[in-house]
Scaffold this active site. Structure first.
Site, mmCIF file in Angstrom:
data_model
loop_
_atom_site.group_PDB
_atom_site.id
_atom_site.type_symbol
_atom_site.label_atom_id
_atom_site.label_comp_id
_atom_site.label_asym_id
_atom_site.label_seq_id
_atom_site.Cartn_x
_atom_site.Cartn_y
_atom_site.Cartn_z
ATOM 1 N N TRP A 118 146.206 32.779 -33.775
ATOM 2 C CA TRP A 118 146.918 32.286 -34.949
ATOM 3 C C TRP A 118 146.840 33.300 -36.098
ATOM 4 C CZ3 TRP A 118 149.661 28.417 -33.205
ATOM 5 C CH2 TRP A 118 149.136 27.610 -32.196
ATOM 6 N N PHE B 270 170.020 16.048 -40.813
ATOM 7 C CA PHE B 270 169.806 14.882 -41.666
ATOM 8 C C PHE B 270 169.085 13.764 -40.933
ATOM 9 C CE2 PHE B 270 173.675 13.666 -39.538
ATOM 10 C CZ PHE B 270 173.605 12.280 -39.445
ATOM 11 N N THR B 271 169.138 13.764 -39.603
ATOM 12 C CA THR B 271 168.501 12.684 -38.833
ATOM 13 C C THR B 271 166.983 12.688 -38.963
ATOM 14 O OG1 THR B 271 168.501 14.003 -36.796
ATOM 15 C CG2 THR B 271 170.403 12.557 -37.174
#
Length: 164
Positions: free
Chosen positions: A72, A89-90
């Site tokens: 990482w 938008f969902t």
């Protein structure tokens, strides 16, 4: 603002071709990335520019790749990878009542388009114009994704105090 970030080996975004019949399903590729991130972006009706800047900073700086010696440790910019930013938008679909999603928390489409375009411009300004790919706002899109990991990160700026 909400974003779902996925680390990918590749992604291809297609839309329905223009000037064909409504029943036709022929698609054309409009965006494609190799290694990088696909970012599904949902804009809330009350989102501010501070929300957008926070999301942009996270997408560009999250360390989601390993280095030879550290896990990482690298971000998309360190590796010169690409981003595919898709308006969705969902992500603000509310399913608390009944089985039909309610999208009243999403920003109104005309206003959202202006805000989305401003966000894309800022991504390009902060990174590299050639490395930022987009979908077609408000259109049906077909997205083929090859996940890498999988690594999926979800961020909601409303869960964070951005001096509001």
């Amino acid at each position: 603002m909400r974003v779902v970030i996925q680390r990918v080996k590749g992604a291809i975004l297609s839309v329905r071709k223009e000037n064909i019949g409504e029943n036709e399903k022929e698609l054309e590729i409009i965006s494609e990335i190799k290694n990088g991130l696909i970012c599904f972006l949902g804009i809330h009706k009350n989102d501010t520019w501070e929300d957008a800047l926070y999301i942009i900073r996270k997408c560009l700086n999250l360390r989601l790749w390993n280095n030879d010696n550290k896990t990482w440790d690298k971000n998309v910019k360190d590796l010169n990878y690409e981003l595919l930013i898709v308006s969705q938008f969902t992500l603000f679909g509310n399913t608390k009542k009944g089985n039909k999603p309610d999208f009243h928390l999403a920003k109104e489409p005309n206003e959202a388009l202006i805000f989305y375009n401003k966000i894309i411009d800022e991504f390009k300004k902060q990174y590299n114009d050639d490395k930022i790919k987009i979908g077609k706002f408000g259109n049906y899109m077909n997205i083929d994704v090859t996940n890498d990991g999988p690594v999926t990160i979800y961020i909601d700026t409303h869960d964070i105090n951005l001096n509001k």
